[in-house]
Design a protein around this motif. Structure first.
Motif, PDB file in Angstrom:
ATOM      1  N   HIS A 131     -14.457 -16.389  58.037  1.00 14.59           N
ATOM      2  CA  HIS A 131     -15.216 -15.149  57.888  1.00 14.59           C
ATOM      3  C   HIS A 131     -15.753 -15.155  56.460  1.00 14.59           C
ATOM      4  O   HIS A 131     -14.984 -15.058  55.503  1.00 14.59           O
ATOM      5  N   VAL A 132     -17.076 -15.307  56.308  1.00 10.57           N
ATOM      6  CA  VAL A 132     -17.700 -15.380  54.987  1.00 10.57           C
ATOM      7  C   VAL A 132     -17.956 -13.959  54.495  1.00 10.57           C
ATOM      8  O   VAL A 132     -18.553 -13.145  55.194  1.00 10.57           O
ATOM      9  N   HIS A 133     -17.486 -13.672  53.263  1.00 12.61           N
ATOM     10  CA  HIS A 133     -17.609 -12.330  52.676  1.00 12.61           C
ATOM     11  C   HIS A 133     -18.790 -12.198  51.724  1.00 12.61           C
ATOM     12  O   HIS A 133     -19.402 -11.155  51.634  1.00 12.61           O
ATOM     13  N   GLU A 134     -19.061 -13.276  50.976  1.00 12.33           N
ATOM     14  CA  GLU A 134     -20.105 -13.196  49.960  1.00 12.33           C
ATOM     15  C   GLU A 134     -20.754 -14.561  49.773  1.00 12.33           C
ATOM     16  O   GLU A 134     -20.108 -15.590  49.884  1.00 12.33           O
ATOM     17  N   VAL A 135     -22.044 -14.540  49.478  1.00  7.24           N
ATOM     18  CA  VAL A 135     -22.801 -15.749  49.174  1.00  7.24           C
ATOM     19  C   VAL A 135     -23.650 -15.439  47.942  1.00  7.24           C
ATOM     20  O   VAL A 135     -24.263 -14.372  47.856  1.00  7.24           O
ATOM     21  N   SER A 136     -23.669 -16.379  46.989  1.00 10.59           N
ATOM     22  CA  SER A 136     -24.496 -16.180  45.794  1.00 10.59           C
ATOM     23  C   SER A 136     -25.060 -17.514  45.324  1.00 10.59           C
ATOM     24  O   SER A 136     -24.562 -18.576  45.689  1.00 10.59           O
ATOM     25  N   ALA A 137     -26.094 -17.426  44.510  1.00  7.90           N
ATOM     26  CA  ALA A 137     -26.702 -18.605  43.889  1.00  7.90           C
ATOM     27  C   ALA A 137     -27.080 -18.220  42.472  1.00  7.90           C
ATOM     28  O   ALA A 137     -27.505 -17.088  42.217  1.00  7.90           O
ATOM     29  N   THR A 138     -26.927 -19.180  41.567  1.00  7.18           N
ATOM     30  CA  THR A 138     -27.239 -18.945  40.156  1.00  7.18           C
ATOM     31  C   THR A 138     -28.009 -20.142  39.618  1.00  7.18           C
ATOM     32  O   THR A 138     -27.587 -21.278  39.828  1.00  7.18           O
ATOM     33  N   PRO A 139     -29.107 -19.901  38.907  1.00  2.69           N
ATOM     34  CA  PRO A 139     -29.787 -21.014  38.248  1.00  2.69           C
ATOM     35  C   PRO A 139     -28.872 -21.575  37.145  1.00  2.69           C
ATOM     36  O   PRO A 139     -28.364 -20.817  36.320  1.00  2.69           O
ATOM     37  N   THR A 140     -28.634 -22.890  37.145  1.00  4.90           N
ATOM     38  CA  THR A 140     -27.728 -23.492  36.162  1.00  4.90           C
ATOM     39  C   THR A 140     -28.400 -24.549  35.297  1.00  4.90           C
ATOM     40  O   THR A 140     -27.804 -24.988  34.317  1.00  4.90           O
ATOM     41  N   ALA A 141     -29.593 -24.972  35.633  1.00  5.36           N
ATOM     42  CA  ALA A 141     -30.324 -25.943  34.816  1.00  5.36           C
ATOM     43  C   ALA A 141     -31.800 -25.855  35.154  1.00  5.36           C
ATOM     44  O   ALA A 141     -32.175 -25.475  36.265  1.00  5.36           O
ATOM     45  N   VAL A 142     -32.629 -26.213  34.180  1.00  7.12           N
ATOM     46  CA  VAL A 142     -34.072 -26.258  34.390  1.00  7.12           C
ATOM     47  C   VAL A 142     -34.597 -27.499  33.657  1.00  7.12           C
ATOM     48  O   VAL A 142     -34.095 -27.859  32.601  1.00  7.12           O
ATOM     49  N   ASN A 143     -35.576 -28.149  34.245  1.00  5.27           N
ATOM     50  CA  ASN A 143     -36.051 -29.425  33.699  1.00  5.27           C
ATOM     51  C   ASN A 143     -37.241 -29.288  32.735  1.00  5.27           C
ATOM     52  O   ASN A 143     -37.861 -30.273  32.394  1.00  5.27           O
ATOM     53  N   GLY A 191     -36.527 -20.701  30.245  1.00  7.22           N
ATOM     54  CA  GLY A 191     -35.132 -20.261  30.287  1.00  7.22           C
ATOM     55  C   GLY A 191     -34.624 -19.944  31.682  1.00  7.22           C
ATOM     56  O   GLY A 191     -35.370 -19.541  32.577  1.00  7.22           O
ATOM     57  N   LEU A 192     -33.318 -20.127  31.861  1.00 10.21           N
ATOM     58  CA  LEU A 192     -32.674 -19.828  33.140  1.00 10.21           C
ATOM     59  C   LEU A 192     -32.750 -18.348  33.505  1.00 10.21           C
ATOM     60  O   LEU A 192     -32.776 -17.997  34.680  1.00 10.21           O
ATOM     61  N   SER A 193     -32.804 -17.492  32.498  1.00 11.57           N
ATOM     62  CA  SER A 193     -32.815 -16.043  32.764  1.00 11.57           C
ATOM     63  C   SER A 193     -34.121 -15.568  33.387  1.00 11.57           C
ATOM     64  O   SER A 193     -34.218 -14.407  33.809  1.00 11.57           O
ATOM     65  N   LEU A 194     -35.110 -16.441  33.479  1.00  9.60           N
ATOM     66  CA  LEU A 194     -36.385 -16.055  34.077  1.00  9.60           C
ATOM     67  C   LEU A 194     -36.310 -15.940  35.597  1.00  9.60           C
ATOM     68  O   LEU A 194     -37.141 -15.284  36.220  1.00  9.60           O
ATOM     69  N   VAL A 195     -35.304 -16.603  36.192  1.00  8.29           N
ATOM     70  CA  VAL A 195     -35.117 -16.532  37.642  1.00  8.29           C
ATOM     71  C   VAL A 195     -33.824 -15.777  37.919  1.00  8.29           C
ATOM     72  O   VAL A 195     -32.771 -16.110  37.375  1.00  8.29           O
ATOM     73  N   HIS A 196     -33.907 -14.764  38.762  1.00  5.79           N
ATOM     74  CA  HIS A 196     -32.735 -13.961  39.109  1.00  5.79           C
ATOM     75  C   HIS A 196     -32.549 -13.971  40.632  1.00  5.79           C
ATOM     76  O   HIS A 196     -33.501 -13.713  41.379  1.00  5.79           O
ATOM     77  N   ILE A 197     -31.325 -14.290  41.047  1.00  8.24           N
ATOM     78  CA  ILE A 197     -30.995 -14.307  42.483  1.00  8.24           C
ATOM     79  C   ILE A 197     -29.865 -13.314  42.715  1.00  8.24           C
ATOM     80  O   ILE A 197     -28.816 -13.399  42.070  1.00  8.24           O
ATOM     81  N   THR A 198     -30.088 -12.386  43.621  1.00 10.83           N
ATOM     82  CA  THR A 198     -29.092 -11.353  43.906  1.00 10.83           C
ATOM     83  C   THR A 198     -28.083 -11.868  44.927  1.00 10.83           C
ATOM     84  O   THR A 198     -28.463 -12.351  45.997  1.00 10.83           O
ATOM     85  N   SER A 199     -26.789 -11.751  44.586  1.00  6.43           N
ATOM     86  CA  SER A 199     -25.750 -12.167  45.533  1.00  6.43           C
ATOM     87  C   SER A 199     -25.744 -11.207  46.710  1.00  6.43           C
ATOM     88  O   SER A 199     -26.282 -10.102  46.641  1.00  6.43           O
ATOM     89  N   ARG A 200     -25.116 -11.644  47.772  1.00  6.56           N
ATOM     90  CA  ARG A 200     -25.159 -10.858  49.007  1.00  6.56           C
ATOM     91  C   ARG A 200     -23.789 -10.758  49.634  1.00  6.56           C
ATOM     92  O   ARG A 200     -23.149 -11.766  49.920  1.00  6.56           O
ATOM     93  N   ASP A 201     -23.314  -9.520  49.805  1.00  5.81           N
ATOM     94  CA  ASP A 201     -22.113  -9.298  50.606  1.00  5.81           C
ATOM     95  C   ASP A 201     -22.533  -9.464  52.056  1.00  5.81           C
ATOM     96  O   ASP A 201     -23.612  -9.029  52.452  1.00  5.81           O
ATOM     97  N   THR A 202     -21.678 -10.116  52.831  1.00  9.57           N
ATOM     98  CA  THR A 202     -22.028 -10.378  54.217  1.00  9.57           C
ATOM     99  C   THR A 202     -20.780 -10.286  55.076  1.00  9.57           C
ATOM    100  O   THR A 202     -19.672 -10.235  54.574  1.00  9.57           O
ATOM    101  N   ALA A 203     -20.955 -10.240  56.339  1.00 11.79           N
ATOM    102  CA  ALA A 203     -19.858 -10.281  57.305  1.00 11.79           C
ATOM    103  C   ALA A 203     -20.253 -11.326  58.343  1.00 11.79           C
ATOM    104  O   ALA A 203     -20.802 -11.011  59.385  1.00 11.79           O
ATOM    105  N   LEU A 204     -19.994 -12.571  57.995  1.00 11.82           N
ATOM    106  CA  LEU A 204     -20.476 -13.691  58.782  1.00 11.82           C
ATOM    107  C   LEU A 204     -19.292 -14.485  59.323  1.00 11.82           C
ATOM    108  O   LEU A 204     -18.475 -14.978  58.551  1.00 11.82           O
ATOM    109  N   ASP A 205     -19.178 -14.598  60.638  1.00 11.17           N
ATOM    110  CA  ASP A 205     -18.119 -15.389  61.267  1.00 11.17           C
ATOM    111  C   ASP A 205     -18.703 -16.722  61.715  1.00 11.17           C
ATOM    112  O   ASP A 205     -19.699 -16.754  62.428  1.00 11.17           O
ATOM    113  N   LEU A 206     -18.070 -17.819  61.255  1.00 15.38           N
ATOM    114  CA  LEU A 206     -18.550 -19.155  61.610  1.00 15.38           C
ATOM    115  C   LEU A 206     -17.425 -19.976  62.223  1.00 15.38           C
ATOM    116  O   LEU A 206     -16.361 -20.118  61.624  1.00 15.38           O
ATOM    117  N   SER A 207     -17.692 -20.539  63.384  1.00 14.47           N
ATOM    118  CA  SER A 207     -16.758 -21.465  64.024  1.00 14.47           C
ATOM    119  C   SER A 207     -16.848 -22.814  63.313  1.00 14.47           C
ATOM    120  O   SER A 207     -17.811 -23.073  62.594  1.00 14.47           O
TER     121      SER A 207
END
Length: 169
Positions: A58-70, A75-91
């Motif tokens: 049962h997945v509760h949360e999924v997030s992504a963060t920029p950690t490097a740029v070429n 700067g990394l702070s130019l891209v913002h990704i909002t984490s997501r609370d979820t209620a996801l059941d995966l077999s």
């Protein structure tokens, strides 16, 4: 008093070892990408969540963060990704998409043109089909944890009692 401190430290280490920790075999996979970022971009990143475990989760949360740029000057702070609370059941082996909101600053400099941002994904889940009498988050055996804890407590009580000075005469 020094012996008591050493005993408490040993007890903590043994209790943590008895509980266990998550290993690479206890993880699930999350990946995804965004094409066409531009200053002021406001869109969705479809994060693909894959249950690589042999039990349902049962997945509760999924997030992504920029950690490097070429690109220098971008700067990394130019891209913002909002984490997501979820209620996801995966077999076991099942895959699902989780939409994450992505924004790129409208003030992004020209130095970011053609830049590639590396993303690090994270997620939290709980195994649904745990073995009987196991701890929810670690899978450690509850019986082993309780017996270890009680044994160490009794040994500690005996140890402390023997090291106390007797009554003053």
């Amino acid at each position: 008093m020094r012996r008591l401190g050493m005993f408490v430290a040993l007890l903590v280490v043994l209790m943590a070892a008895a509980m266990g920790t998550a290993s690479a075999a206890d993880t699930f996979l999350i990946h995804g990408d965004v094409d066409g970022l531009y200053p002021g971009f406001d869109g969705i990143l479809q994060a693909q969540v894959v249950n690589t475990l042999d039990v349902s989760i049962h997945v509760h949360e999924v997030s992504a963060t920029p950690t490097a740029v070429n690109a220098a000057g971008c700067g990394l702070s130019l891209v913002h990704i909002t984490s997501r609370d979820t209620a996801l059941d995966l077999s076991p082996g099942q895959t699902a998409l989780v939409p994450l909101h992505v924004r790129m600053s409208a003030t992004t400099p020209d130095a970011c043109q053609g830049a590639m941002f590396e993303l690090t994904f994270r997620g939290t889940s709980l195994a649904q089909d745990r073995p009987p009498s196991s701890l929810a988050f670690t899978g450690g055996r509850t019986t082993l944890l309780v017996v270890s804890g009680l044994t160490m407590f009794v040994i500690g009580c005996i140890f402390v009692r023997r090291t106390r000075p007797g009554p003053l005469s």
